[in-house]
Scaffold this motif. Structure first.
Motif, short mmCIF file in Angstrom:
data_model
loop_
_atom_site.label_atom_id
_atom_site.label_comp_id
_atom_site.label_asym_id
_atom_site.label_seq_id
_atom_site.Cartn_x
_atom_site.Cartn_y
_atom_site.Cartn_z
N TYR A 19 0.82 -1.22 0.00
CA TYR A 19 0.00 0.00 0.00
C TYR A 19 0.85 1.27 0.00
N LEU A 48 31.04 14.45 -14.10
CA LEU A 48 29.76 14.14 -14.75
C LEU A 48 29.93 13.23 -15.94
N ASN A 50 33.00 11.42 -16.92
CA ASN A 50 33.80 10.22 -16.67
C ASN A 50 33.41 9.59 -15.35
N PHE A 260 27.90 22.56 -12.26
CA PHE A 260 27.45 22.56 -13.64
C PHE A 260 28.27 23.47 -14.54
N LYS B 2 -10.60 -10.66 3.90
CA LYS B 2 -9.22 -10.96 3.52
C LYS B 2 -9.09 -10.97 2.00
N ALA B 5 -8.78 -7.68 0.45
CA ALA B 5 -7.46 -7.10 0.67
C ALA B 5 -6.48 -7.64 -0.36
N ILE B 6 -6.56 -8.94 -0.59
CA ILE B 6 -5.63 -9.55 -1.54
C ILE B 6 -5.89 -9.01 -2.94
N SER B 8 -7.33 -6.23 -3.80
CA SER B 8 -6.95 -4.82 -3.99
C SER B 8 -5.43 -4.68 -4.05
N SER B 9 -4.72 -5.50 -3.28
CA SER B 9 -3.27 -5.37 -3.37
C SER B 9 -2.77 -5.85 -4.72
N VAL B 13 -0.54 -3.73 -7.23
CA VAL B 13 0.72 -4.18 -7.82
C VAL B 13 0.68 -4.07 -9.33
N LEU B 16 0.99 -0.58 -10.43
CA LEU B 16 2.37 -0.13 -10.29
C LEU B 16 3.21 -0.61 -11.46
N GLN B 86 25.16 24.25 -19.44
CA GLN B 86 24.93 23.37 -18.31
C GLN B 86 23.93 22.27 -18.68
N LYS B 89 25.61 19.66 -21.01
CA LYS B 89 26.60 18.84 -20.30
C LYS B 89 25.89 17.84 -19.39
N THR B 90 24.84 18.29 -18.71
CA THR B 90 24.11 17.39 -17.83
C THR B 90 23.42 16.30 -18.64
N ALA B 93 25.90 13.75 -19.70
CA ALA B 93 26.29 12.90 -18.58
C ALA B 93 25.20 11.90 -18.26
N ASN B 115 35.48 10.01 -21.53
CA ASN B 115 34.63 9.12 -22.32
C ASN B 115 34.23 9.78 -23.62
N LEU B 117 31.94 11.13 -26.15
CA LEU B 117 30.53 11.53 -26.14
C LEU B 117 30.07 11.89 -27.54
#
Lengths: 303, 440
Positions: A19, A48, A50, A260, B2, B5-6, B8-9, B13, B16, B86, B89-90, B93, B115, B117
């Motif tokens: 839940y 960021l 490497n 950044f 009971k 409950a099962i 609804s769970s 799930v 989800l 920025q 670059k982010t 990454a 690395n 890129l």
């Protein structure tokens, strides 16, 4: 029999976990993991791009021994918090007291005064602030009409931080709402007693109202301290490079720049852990001291 | 009880897991589109920064390409320059970067330091790298023997003067500007109108000019390729001394006023209200600055200040911006095809015009000259700069942390907190320390 009970209980707790799983997953992925990751990164050199390289305490040592700007931003942030937090709380309380009257349109005013808090964090308002306070801006035009000399609100290193703090003070709405709720809780008969004893309005405020809303004050104080130390948006949008002589270079901006702009994520993580400890210390200090000044009606303050 | 409950769970799930699948589906779709065979539907992401005119022209070009290649959808991600670096670059990454990225040439050194890129364009069939000028490609686009980007245009450093204002003030625009004439002209302007200044004082601009002052003394960028300083203490002190005089004489608008518009001087009311005579910047910015002035204002590009005894030219020439392809892109072949079209096709060139300064390829340049779409000022700026070329910047001199040191010291000079001599000492000390740190 007992085993069956055990099984039942374990299944029950399992269902409970299902839940609350949205919260648990959110907590694990969005809070705990970043929290631990930033702790790890703070001991590494990480750009960021490497993979992070373990360097032990070097980030922390460099911060305290080599980085002059670190002390500058600490100073700026402390002064900022010292101006913004008390001013904001005082202002919020003042407005709350004024709005704590029985009037027909009072709800309208409460809403209006709350508006800046919704807008204040946004970029647009920070941009507006810039145009209000720049040298040839609206504020100076108004003061010029009153034959007052023009003030360089944002360009003067001695004033700029004050001006930025005002943006924070202006967003007093959420503190005000809490104070209002607190004021409503103050029993009316206490004021009656005061009136019978012939106390002035001011005296009643300090002897009746203030002591009774200290729990709210404590909560507001803690929240505002945490927020003030983490302030970023306003200062960054108004003066992105830290203002004249770095006078508005708040800790959050330094953190952002290191992470950044210079891609030193490890160092930025270390900075954020230092900020975290500073906030923690201040919060603890406030809590410790609160037993001397925060009073709870139910006697919760007596240990 | 009971049972419910099962049930609804179980529902919870499954809900989800649907949510989780929803999160993951984006990448699987991309995987399906991989391969880049022509004819298959492909979505490419293309990001750039710029002003309104560049956005419009680039979107038009994208539309044109999509009409010709109905299987390709190009998602445009564009905005201002502020924060773009920025963001990219982010994204790089975090492996969420667009397939095609407009980049600034000075970032390439940092982006290629670890690395991989960016896609190596040398070995690609779709793009013929040899069409581009070889020395240009070698000095600006090649890192670790790999060509990581292509120039979208050629930029020349230029002083953009508001000619209408200069005529009104009786200032001669068409002259060989020196560091001394800047000081003298500023005095003249301020005698006429104390609200006016000669140049904007964006810290980035002042520190570029500071670097140029030293460059003209030493014939080298501030830091040499072997990580030693190119300048002496005396030379640095002299350059700082000029900056100090310039702030005092009113060459620059006071820093406290201009700092509100860092990186966006075209929004500075002083420029808009024609109280700044000139702007020291790149030719690719000219359009933006002209747009901010009232219609009919005449603007002229001239060479930036050059000392009489200079050892190098007045203006730098470099790619205005470059375009690179994400190495992680799932549709590299299609991305290459688009980039190739964007940079080499005459029709694309005509649509884009000069929004990224003068196209780097001669064929593309000729196409827009013929279509009469090359702005006179931009052409003039690049033309002048190519005739008085300054020794180009190297990777280490463009490091953002070193730049921050110069900016900090210039700021303290501007606020009179430090003497030129002290500033020179501190510059050498802090540069040496930082270089040692960067060398590792």
């Amino acid at each position: 029999m007992q085993q069956a009970l055990k099984r039942k209980r374990s299944r029950a707790s399992y269902i409970g976990l299902v839940y609350i799983s949205p919260w648990i997953i959110g907590f694990l992925l969005l809070q705990l993991y970043p929290f631990l990751a930033s702790m790890y990164y703070s001991f590494t050199s990480f750009d960021l791009i490497n993979t992070p390289k373990w360097i032990g305490l070097k980030n922390y040592v460099d911060m305290f021994t080599k980085d002059d700007m670190f002390y500058q931003t600490l100073k700026v942030t402390l002064i900022y918090a010292l101006i913004a937090v008390p001013a904001k709380l005082a202002f919020a309380l003042l407005v709350a007291v004024i709005l704590n009257v029985k009037m027909r349109s009072v709800n309208f005013f409460r809403t209006v005064y709350y508006l800046p808090s919704i807008l204040g964090g946004s970029v647009a308002v920070a941009v507006l602030w810039r145009f209000l306070f720049m040298k040839e801006g609206v504020i100076n035009n108004v003061t010029a009409m009153l034959h007052l000399p023009a003030v360089d609100w944002l360009g003067n290193p001695k004033l700029s931080l004050f001006t930025i703090s005002m943006l924070n003070v202006w967003q007093f709405g959420s503190s005000m709402v809490l104070f209002l709720a607190g004021l409503k809780q103050v029993p009316g008969e206490l004021y009656e007693v005061g009136r019978v004893d012939g106390a002035s309005k001011l005296r009643m405020f300090f002897s009746v109202t203030l002591p009774l809303i200290t729990p709210i004050l404590l909560f507001n104080l803690v929240m505002q301290i945490v927020n003030a130390f983490q302030e970023f948006t306003g200062a960054f949008v108004i003066l992105p490079d830290g203002g004249p002589l770095k006078s508005t270079y708040l800790f959050g901006m330094k953190l952002y720049d290191e992470g950044f702009k210079f891609l030193k994520m490890g160092y930025a993580s270390a900075l954020s852990w230092v900020l975290f400890s500073i906030i923690l210390i201040f919060t603890l200090l406030v809590f410790r001291s609160s037993s001397y000044w925060a009073h709870y009606e139910d006697g919760g303050d007596k240990h | 009880m009971k049972k419910t409950a099962i049930i609804s769970s179980a529902v919870a799930v499954s809900l989800l897991s649907i949510g989780l699948v929803g999160c993951g589906s984006g990448s699987s779709e991309q995987g399906a589109a991989a391969g880049g065979d022509s004819g298959k539907a492909v979505t490419l992401r293309f990001s750039w920064w710029g002003g309104d005119s560049r956005h419009k022209a680039t979107l038009d070009a994208i539309n044109l390409y999509q009409q010709k290649n109905p299987n390709v959808t190009i998602e445009a991600e564009y905005g201002g320059f502020d924060g773009y670096e920025q963001k990219i670059k982010t994204q790089l990454a975090g492996a969420t970067a667009p397939d095609i990225m407009q980049l600034d040439q000075p970032w390439l050194a940092e982006l290629t330091s670890g690395n991989e890129l960016l896609l190596d364009l040398n070995s690609q069939k779709t793009i013929d790298v040899s069409k581009f000028d070889a020395t240009y490609m070698k000095s600006f686009m090649t890192y670790n023997n790999k060509v990581v980007a292509l120039p979208m245009g050629t930029n020349g450093r230029s002083m953009i003067v508001n000619k209408t204002l200069a005529d009104k003030l009786g200032i001669q625009v068409d002259q060989a500007w020196t560091w001394d004439t800047l000081l003298e002209t500023a005095k003249k302007i301020r005698e006429k109108d104390s609200k006016m200044y000669l140049l904007d004082s964006d810290l980035g601009v002042v520190s570029t000019m500071f670097g140029n002052y030293l460059r003209q003394k030493t014939n080298s960028p501030m830091v040499k390729d072997d990580y030693t300083l190119a300048f002496t203490k005396e030379q640095a002190a002299e350059a700082f001394d000029w900056v100090q005089k310039a702030f005092k004489a009113g060459v620059y608008q006071p820093l406290g006023e201009s700092q509100l518009f860092t990186g966006k001087t075209d929004q500075n009311p002083k420029w808009i209200n024609q109280e700044l005579l000139a702007y020291d910047g790149w030719s690719s910015e000219i359009g933006k600055y002209k747009d901010a002035l009232p219609k009919g204002t005449i603007v002229e590009s001239v060479l930036p200040a050059l000392a009489k005894d200079a050892k190098t030219g007045a203006a730098q020439i470099r790619p205005s911006m470059v375009v690179g392809i994400n190495k992680r892109s799932e549709n590299q072949a299609e991305a290459l095809k688009f980039v190739n079209w964007l940079l080499t096709d005459p029709e694309a060139a005509k649509t884009l015009g000069d929004v990224r300064a003068v196209p780097a390829l001669d064929s593309a340049k000729n196409a827009i000259v013929e279509a009469n779409k090359l702005d006179k000022n931009i052409a003039q700026a690049v033309d002048l700069a190519s005739k008085s070329q300054a020794v180009p910047d190297n990777a280490i001199s463009q490091n953002s942390q070193l730049g921050e040191i110069s900016k900090d010291l210039i700021q303290r000079i501007a606020f009179d907190k430090i003497s030129p001599d002290q500033a020179a000492d501190e510059l050498i000390k802090r540069y040496t320390e930082k270089i040692k740190e960067l060398k590792k």
